[in-house]
Structures are given as C-alpha cells and as structure tokens.
Design an enzyme around this catalytic site. Structure first.
Site, mmCIF file in Angstrom:
data_model
loop_
_atom_site.group_PDB
_atom_site.id
_atom_site.type_symbol
_atom_site.label_atom_id
_atom_site.label_comp_id
_atom_site.label_asym_id
_atom_site.label_seq_id
_atom_site.Cartn_x
_atom_site.Cartn_y
_atom_site.Cartn_z
ATOM 1 N N TYR A 1 3.809 6.687 10.001
ATOM 2 C CA TYR A 1 2.975 5.534 9.650
ATOM 3 C C TYR A 1 3.811 4.399 9.054
ATOM 4 O O TYR A 1 3.613 3.237 9.393
ATOM 5 C CB TYR A 1 1.853 5.946 8.676
ATOM 6 C CG TYR A 1 0.752 4.914 8.601
ATOM 7 C CD1 TYR A 1 -0.339 4.964 9.469
ATOM 8 C CD2 TYR A 1 0.805 3.866 7.685
ATOM 9 C CE1 TYR A 1 -1.345 4.006 9.419
ATOM 10 C CE2 TYR A 1 -0.190 2.906 7.632
ATOM 11 C CZ TYR A 1 -1.265 2.979 8.497
ATOM 12 O OH TYR A 1 -2.253 2.023 8.458
ATOM 13 N N HIS B 1 0.847 -1.201 0.000
ATOM 14 C CA HIS B 1 0.000 0.000 0.000
ATOM 15 C C HIS B 1 0.880 1.247 0.000
ATOM 16 O O HIS B 1 1.663 1.467 0.913
ATOM 17 C CB HIS B 1 -0.914 0.017 1.231
ATOM 18 C CG HIS B 1 -2.116 -0.864 1.071
ATOM 19 N ND1 HIS B 1 -3.251 -0.726 1.831
ATOM 20 C CD2 HIS B 1 -2.358 -1.875 0.217
ATOM 21 C CE1 HIS B 1 -4.147 -1.623 1.438
ATOM 22 N NE2 HIS B 1 -3.623 -2.346 0.481
ATOM 23 N N LYS C 1 0.467 0.231 15.082
ATOM 24 C CA LYS C 1 1.848 0.137 15.573
ATOM 25 C C LYS C 1 2.109 -1.032 16.529
ATOM 26 O O LYS C 1 3.266 -1.306 16.871
ATOM 27 C CB LYS C 1 2.231 1.445 16.304
ATOM 28 C CG LYS C 1 2.401 2.613 15.370
ATOM 29 C CD LYS C 1 3.702 2.525 14.595
ATOM 30 C CE LYS C 1 3.726 3.422 13.391
ATOM 31 N NZ LYS C 1 3.775 2.727 12.102
ATOM 32 N N TYR D 1 -9.334 5.658 6.957
ATOM 33 C CA TYR D 1 -9.494 6.063 8.367
ATOM 34 C C TYR D 1 -10.500 7.198 8.374
ATOM 35 O O TYR D 1 -10.259 8.244 7.765
ATOM 36 C CB TYR D 1 -8.177 6.571 8.944
ATOM 37 C CG TYR D 1 -7.139 5.504 9.220
ATOM 38 C CD1 TYR D 1 -7.073 4.884 10.468
ATOM 39 C CD2 TYR D 1 -6.219 5.115 8.257
ATOM 40 C CE1 TYR D 1 -6.109 3.913 10.742
ATOM 41 C CE2 TYR D 1 -5.255 4.138 8.514
ATOM 42 C CZ TYR D 1 -5.218 3.542 9.772
ATOM 43 O OH TYR D 1 -4.267 2.585 10.037
ATOM 44 N N PRO E 1 -4.898 0.779 18.539
ATOM 45 C CA PRO E 1 -4.587 0.276 17.187
ATOM 46 C C PRO E 1 -4.627 1.330 16.083
ATOM 47 O O PRO E 1 -4.281 1.028 14.937
ATOM 48 C CB PRO E 1 -5.661 -0.797 16.956
ATOM 49 C CG PRO E 1 -6.751 -0.480 17.905
ATOM 50 C CD PRO E 1 -6.130 0.194 19.073
HETATM 51 P P1 RFL Z 1 0.938 -11.621 21.885
HETATM 52 O O1 RFL Z 1 0.492 -11.730 20.476
HETATM 53 O O2 RFL Z 1 -0.059 -11.264 22.917
HETATM 54 O O3 RFL Z 1 1.589 -13.029 22.250
HETATM 55 C C1 RFL Z 1 1.940 -13.379 23.577
HETATM 56 C C2 RFL Z 1 1.871 -14.883 23.696
HETATM 57 O O4 RFL Z 1 2.258 -15.233 25.014
HETATM 58 C C3 RFL Z 1 1.371 -16.235 25.504
HETATM 59 N N1 RFL Z 1 1.400 -16.175 26.976
HETATM 60 C C4 RFL Z 1 2.114 -17.026 27.731
HETATM 61 N N2 RFL Z 1 2.889 -18.070 27.412
HETATM 62 C C5 RFL Z 1 3.480 -18.745 28.433
HETATM 63 N N3 RFL Z 1 3.308 -18.406 29.749
HETATM 64 C C6 RFL Z 1 2.539 -17.369 30.108
HETATM 65 N N4 RFL Z 1 2.395 -17.031 31.391
HETATM 66 C C7 RFL Z 1 1.903 -16.621 29.077
HETATM 67 N N5 RFL Z 1 1.089 -15.541 29.073
HETATM 68 C C8 RFL Z 1 0.800 -15.287 27.791
HETATM 69 C C9 RFL Z 1 0.028 -15.890 24.883
HETATM 70 O O5 RFL Z 1 -0.855 -17.009 24.824
HETATM 71 C C10 RFL Z 1 0.459 -15.407 23.492
HETATM 72 O O6 RFL Z 1 0.463 -16.462 22.546
HETATM 73 O O7 RFL Z 1 2.162 -10.611 22.053
HETATM 74 P P2 RFL Z 1 3.382 -10.262 21.042
HETATM 75 O O8 RFL Z 1 3.996 -11.522 20.496
HETATM 76 O O9 RFL Z 1 4.215 -9.270 21.741
HETATM 77 O O10 RFL Z 1 2.675 -9.592 19.766
HETATM 78 C C11 RFL Z 1 2.084 -8.352 19.877
HETATM 79 C C12 RFL Z 1 0.881 -8.268 18.940
HETATM 80 O O11 RFL Z 1 0.080 -9.428 19.069
HETATM 81 C C13 RFL Z 1 0.059 -7.028 19.255
HETATM 82 O O12 RFL Z 1 0.876 -5.886 19.439
HETATM 83 C C14 RFL Z 1 -0.937 -6.661 18.186
HETATM 84 O O13 RFL Z 1 -1.739 -7.724 17.778
HETATM 85 C C15 RFL Z 1 -1.811 -5.540 18.774
HETATM 86 N N6 RFL Z 1 -3.074 -5.471 18.103
HETATM 87 C C16 RFL Z 1 -3.091 -4.864 16.901
HETATM 88 N N7 RFL Z 1 -1.942 -4.310 16.413
HETATM 89 C C17 RFL Z 1 -1.929 -3.723 15.221
HETATM 90 O O14 RFL Z 1 -0.869 -3.256 14.784
HETATM 91 N N8 RFL Z 1 -3.093 -3.664 14.488
HETATM 92 C C18 RFL Z 1 -4.284 -4.231 14.933
HETATM 93 O O15 RFL Z 1 -5.287 -4.203 14.255
HETATM 94 C C19 RFL Z 1 -4.309 -4.846 16.195
HETATM 95 N N9 RFL Z 1 -5.451 -5.408 16.692
HETATM 96 C C20 RFL Z 1 -4.245 -6.030 18.680
HETATM 97 C C21 RFL Z 1 -5.416 -6.009 17.925
HETATM 98 C C22 RFL Z 1 -4.237 -6.625 19.959
HETATM 99 C C23 RFL Z 1 -5.395 -7.170 20.519
HETATM 100 N N10 RFL Z 1 -5.324 -7.708 21.864
HETATM 101 C C24 RFL Z 1 -4.061 -7.763 22.568
HETATM 102 C C25 RFL Z 1 -6.385 -8.137 22.638
HETATM 103 C C26 RFL Z 1 -6.585 -6.577 18.451
HETATM 104 C C27 RFL Z 1 -6.589 -7.169 19.736
HETATM 105 C C28 RFL Z 1 -7.869 -7.769 20.199
HETATM 106 C C1 PHB Z 2 -6.271 -4.099 10.513
HETATM 107 O O1 PHB Z 2 -6.300 -4.346 9.294
HETATM 108 O O2 PHB Z 2 -6.643 -4.925 11.358
HETATM 109 C C2 PHB Z 2 -5.817 -2.769 10.961
HETATM 110 C C3 PHB Z 2 -5.247 -1.893 10.047
HETATM 111 C C4 PHB Z 2 -4.838 -0.634 10.467
HETATM 112 C C5 PHB Z 2 -4.997 -0.267 11.792
HETATM 113 C C6 PHB Z 2 -5.548 -1.154 12.700
HETATM 114 C C7 PHB Z 2 -5.966 -2.396 12.282
HETATM 115 O O3 PHB Z 2 -4.621 0.979 12.185
#
Ligand code: RFL
Ligand code: PHB
Length: 389
Positions: A384, A72, A296, A200, A292
C-alpha cells in the site's frame, strides 16, 4: 518547431516529467488535447506514496503539498461490523499522504507556467511519425492549422484513450486486460470525513470506501452496477446505501450533505508491453490501468516518470543509453506488482455477481486472516505504501 523531449498529454504524468526535465535544463513541449480548466476539473486520485511526494520535491513543486497534505499512518479495513486497522508506519516505517490529484496537477501547471514552460492546449489530431528512426516528429492541429514538432524523444503521457499506445503497431504490442463486472460511484461532499483515516469496507451489499481530501471535504465511493448512471443515485440514496455498507459506529456519526461531484468509474486492470517503441516511451495510464482499490493509478504513473526521467537525463546529458534501454523492463517489473496488489484488494473486498456462498466465505476467511496475522498485515502495508523504485 523543435524540442528535446515532446510530451503528449498534460495530465500529472506529462507535467511531472516536463517539470523534472526542466530542472536539468532539458527542453520539453507538452501537447494537451483539453483546456487547463478541463484537466483540473477531473476528480481522481487522493492517496500518494512517499516515492511520489519525493519526486514532487525533486521537481521543486512540493511546497503547498508539504503544507496542506495529510499524513496517514494507517487505514481501517471492515467486513460487515467487524473492523481492524493496519498500521503502515509500524510495519514499513512509511506513511502515505492525502493530497488530491487536482491539487498536485494545479501545482505542476503553476510551476510550468511560472518557468515559461511550453504547454500547448486544445490540440487535435496528434500523430506520431518515424518513432523508430533517429528523427521522430509529431504533427497536430491547432486553430485549424496543421503544425509539426521535431524531437529527440517522445513521451506518451496521454492516458488510456490517448494516441501514443495506438501508434505502436499491433504486432509489436501485447495487451493484458481484465474488466470487472461493476463500477465505483464516487461523490465529493463538503462535509467533515467520517474518520481521520480511510475505511475500506466489505459488506453483503458490496464494497464502499470512505476517503477525504481535507478536514471539510470528503470523498466516498460505493460499488455499483455498470448499468447505473450517476442520475439514478440521488444524494439521499447514496448516503443511505453508504450507511448500510459501513460499520454501525461510523454510519451513526456520518455527516451528510449535498454532493458537489458525482461520477461512476468502471474498474479495469490493463497492461501493454513493451512500454517503449523506438524513441516513443509510454507512461502512466497510456500504458497501464489498475482498479482504484489499492490507490495505485497515479502512483504507478509516478514510478514510470521516475525511471524515464533518470533514463533521459543520463542519455541526454551523459550519452549513457542504459536507462532508456531498460526503461520498459524496469517500469513493467514494478507495475505488474502494483497490478497484482490492486487485483488482490479488488477481489478481497467486492461482491461479484456470480459469487457463490463459498466464495463469500473465502473472502471473509482471508479478511479474518489479515486481521489476525502480523505478517499478512506487513505484506499489505508494504504494497500500500509503495514498493521501492
Ligand atoms: P491522465 O490523467 O489521463 O492524463 C492524460 C492527459 O492526456 C490528454 N490527452 C491527450 N493530449 C494530447 N493528444 C491526445 N491525443 C490526447 N489524449 C489524451 C488528456 O486530456 C489528459 O489530460 O493520465 P496520467 O497523466 O498518466 O495520470 C494517471 C492518473 O490520472 C490516473 O492513474 C488516476 O487518476 C487513476 N484514477 C485513480 N487513481 C488513484 O490512485 N485513485 C483514484 O481514486 C482514482 N480515481 C482514476 C480515478 C481514473 C479515472 N479515469 C481514468 C476515468 C477515477 C477516474 C474516473
Ligand atoms: C480517493 O480518495 O479518491 C481514493 C483513495 C483510496 C483509493 C481510491 C480512491 O483506494
């Protein structure tokens, strides 16, 4: 059991670190609380900075991503029916990439398994011991037995609710937090995206975002109340509300269909300092959370892994401590800038419950400035696509 680097958490941070270290011949064990299917069932991030893509290439796991991702060059920003585009590539020379967190986590699991990497699933009661000594170890439960792993270093990649951050004494860590008074209701639907780039959108009814995973899989979000539950929102209600929040020309061509996932995420900014305690290093969501809005979350996790990976390789292979000694300082310097950007975008585009008419005018004036000012667009684009590592 003994390993060089014990990684707690088998999400994207933990797996990427394990895969990168394996490429340098450094032994790791990953402890994951859930099953592989559970981790892969989480629908999260979709936008990757090119720094992340580069790390996946270094880790030797970019083949499918390079084939299937969407590049993109810009994004649409809307305020009511007014819209404009910010061109990332024109301003920074760099695009972003659309490739879902689910897919890249699957690629990392496949690569670790193909290489015989040790990942232990469904572990319970993980405890970190003696982190400030030269001989740290971790105990955990598996199938009703308590087991121990000794390690040279421990990487806490266990997300916001993990045990690693909590293991650092409260008088050592300092936490900074902001909770926003709304959430995001997100759906995934097997429909073509309404537009080939993200939209957005700020509107009188609240924020919305049109995103995607591929040509036939769309991801849409609307700002919702924290007291809402996904069950309060039928698919029809969701689509009707989304159409009211995006410019009319998109609303009229939006293709709707049944949702295949629907969930609500609260919005939070959070940072813990320092990110190192003795031989324990925090990475990703274990150390920091962003709302989100700036996409980032996963990208800041990747920059942590970059700094920690280089620090560990220099220490383990060359005895050079500089990288791990400066890990926390380097990672935090970049994280605070990503926190600022995510906070700025969140404040710019959402409706706040206590907002006055004046506050709304300020948001509109800032959006109008962004629309008309090349330098402001360049600033937005640089943040971004991701600041340099
Ligand atoms: P994760 O993905 O939470 O992975 C951590 C892993 O650790 C495990 N765990 C344990 N394992 C062993 N012992 C324990 N005591 C443990 N406690 C936990 C968990 O089961 C899990 O598998 O962290 P990591 O690897 O640092 O990755 C970070 C990303 O996942 C996160 O920053 C993003 O997904 C944030 N996020 C989003 N980021 C974006 O850039 N765009 C998004 O659209 C976006 N949507 C989201 C999101 C995070 C969400 N959360 C945390 C609820 C949507 C949601 C719902
Ligand atoms: C997504 O595709 O899940 C997404 C993209 C951009 C954002 C947050 C989530 O800022």
């Amino acid at each position: 059991m003994r390993t060089q680097v014990l990684i707690i958490g088998g999400g994207p941070s933990g797996l990427l670190l394990s895969q990168l270290l394996a490429k340098k011949g450094i032994d790791t064990v990953v402890l994951e609380r859930k099953t592989r299917d559970y981790v892969l069932g989480r629908i999260r991030a979709g936008i990757l900075e090119t720094g992340f893509v580069e790390l996946m290439r270094q880790a030797g796991v970019a083949e499918r991503m390079d084939k299937e991702c969407f590049v993109h060059d810009g994004t649409v920003i809307a305020n009511g029916n007014t819209q404009f585009r910010i061109d990332f590539t024109e301003h920074t020379g760099t695009p972003v990439v659309v490739y879902g967190q689910t897919e890249l986590t699957r690629d990392l699991y496949d690569a670790r398994e193909a290489a015989g990497g040790k990942i232990i699933f469904e572990v319970g009661n993980v405890r970190i011991h003696d982190a400030t000594t030269a001989y740290p170890y971790v105990t955990y439960e598996k199938d009703g037995r308590e087991l121990t792993i000794h390690a040279d270093y421990i990487a806490g990649c266990d997300g916001f609710h993990g045990v690693s951050r909590q293991s650092i004494p409260v008088d050592v860590r300092r936490e900074y937090e902001k909770i926003y008074p709304f959430g995001w209701l997100g759906i995934l639907s097997e429909t073509p995206p309404v537009h080939h780039e993200l939209i957005y959108s700020s509107s009188d009814r609240g924020f919305s975002l049109c995103s995607m995973r591929n040509d036939h899989l769309s991801r849409y979000y609307i700002q919702c109340s924290l007291s809402d539950s996904p069950n309060d929102w039928s698919d029809q209600l969701f689509w009707d509300e989304l159409k009211r929040r995006i410019p009319e020309d998109y609303a009229s061509k939006l293709e709707t269909g049944p949702s295949i996932e629907k969930s609500i995420a609260p919005l939070r900014s959070f940072v813990t300092e320092p990110m190192r305690w003795g031989r324990l290093f925090l990475c990703g969501d274990a150390a920091h959370i962003v709302p989100p809005t700036g996409a980032k979350g996963l990208n800041t996790a990747a920059s942590d892994i970059h700094y920690l990976y280089h620090g560990l390789v220099s220490e383990i292979l060359d005895g050079d401590l500089e990288g791990i000694d400066r890990y926390s300082e380097r990672a935090l310097a970049r994280i605070w800038k990503a926190e600022r950007f995510s906070w700025w975008m969140t404040n710019l585009l959402h409706r706040f419950p206590d907002q006055s008419d004046f506050d709304v005018k300020m948001q509109s004036a800032e959006l109008a400035f962004l629309q008309g000012n090349v330098q402001a667009q360049s600033t937005m684009a640089q943040n971004y696509v991701g600041l340099p590592y």
